[in-house]
Enzyme design. Structure first.
Site, PDB file in Angstrom:
ATOM      1  N   SER A   1       0.847  -1.191   0.000  1.00  0.00           N
ATOM      2  CA  SER A   1       0.000   0.000   0.000  1.00  0.00           C
ATOM      3  C   SER A   1       0.877   1.234   0.000  1.00  0.00           C
ATOM      4  CB  SER A   1      -0.896   0.013   1.248  1.00  0.00           C
ATOM      5  OG  SER A   1      -1.525   1.264   1.421  1.00  0.00           O
TER       6      SER A   1
ATOM      7  N   TYR B   1      -1.228  -0.408  10.500  1.00  0.00           N
ATOM      8  CA  TYR B   1      -1.393  -0.779   9.090  1.00  0.00           C
ATOM      9  C   TYR B   1      -0.216  -0.270   8.261  1.00  0.00           C
ATOM     10  CZ  TYR B   1      -3.439  -1.044   4.407  1.00  0.00           C
ATOM     11  OH  TYR B   1      -3.668  -1.311   3.077  1.00  0.00           O
TER      12      TYR B   1
END
Length: 251
Positions: free
Chosen positions: A141, A156
């Site tokens: 990501s 995350y």
């Protein structure tokens, strides 16, 4: 790009990027192994794959469980006798404030799923990928590259940064065996991850405004990039991180 009779594992393939990736591999003739925790969703994706290609193998498994991780690889080899492509896509995103008392519970859960699991599955899959001179695509990501605006997504972001750097290290380690390892780092994508996380869905509209192209990607866009990197068209590419974020990092 033909993947005729290639064996491809796609973790987290019950929805979103994983589902789209599985369907696109099926279109190209691959034997796809669907991996996820939601059996009903996996069956739905299996039906979509079967409409355009071969019937996939469904493995209901939690990638964060070591025994389940072994089952994923063992069932793949039992059914197909080989492995050509591993797509480590399964992941989770839960926003949590580091100042909260139970922060570490969330941190550990995310790290186990987003980082430890793909590391362990790669460990288990590598002997078979060496035999086939296959390749690995890890779905990271842009949160692993930039802090962006989600200050409560620290676990995350750390997990994705770790996954990207693991990918570079393992690319170097496995290169002598003919294995390529690459990373795809999407920006905002319309997936079920918000439905399974604590992020507010209104963030999608915010994400649009914060990209140069003023849009959010569809899962198939990321799937197409994954297929390219897994194909012979990318035979000279390894250890690279491909960003598809509609210009989010430019902002």
């Amino acid at each position: 790009m033909s993947f005729e009779n290639k064996v491809v594992i796609v973790t987290g393939s019950s929805s979103g990027i994983g589902a789209s990736t599985a369907i696109e591999f099926a279109k190209e003739g691959a034997h796809v192994v669907l991996v996820g925790r939601n059996e009903a969703k996996l069956k739905n994706v299996s039906q979509q794959c079967e409409k355009v290609g071969k019937k996939p193998l469904i493995v209901k498994a939690d990638v964060s469980n070591d025994d389940d991780a072994k089952i994923i690889i063992n069932k793949t080899i039992e059914n197909f006798g080989k492995l050509d492509v591993l797509v480590n896509n399964a992941g989770m995103g839960v926003a949590h404030d580091i100042l909260k008392d139970d922060f570490m519970k969330t941190y550990d859960r995310i790290m186990i799923t987003n980082l430890r699991a793909p590391v362990y599955i790669t460990h288990l899959a590598s002997p078979y990928l060496i035999k086939s001179k296959g390749n690995i695509i890890n779905v990271s990501s842009i949160a692993g590259i930039s802090t962006l605006e989600l200050e409560d997504s620290i676990p995350y972001s750390i997990s994705k940064a770790g996954l990207s750097h693991f990918s570079r290290n393992i690319a170097l380690k496995l290169a002598p065996y003919g294995i390529r390892v690459n990373v795809v780092s999407p920006g905002p994508v319309y997936t079920d991850i918000l439905a399974n996380s604590s992020f507010d869905e209104a963030l999608f509209e915010q994400f649009k405004l914060r990209t140069a192209l003023k849009r959010v990607s569809e899962p198939k866009e990321i799937a197409d990039l994954i297929l390219f990197l897994a194909s012979d068209k990318a035979k000279g590419i390894t250890g690279s991180d491909f960003v598809s974020d509609n210009g989010r990092l430019l902002m």
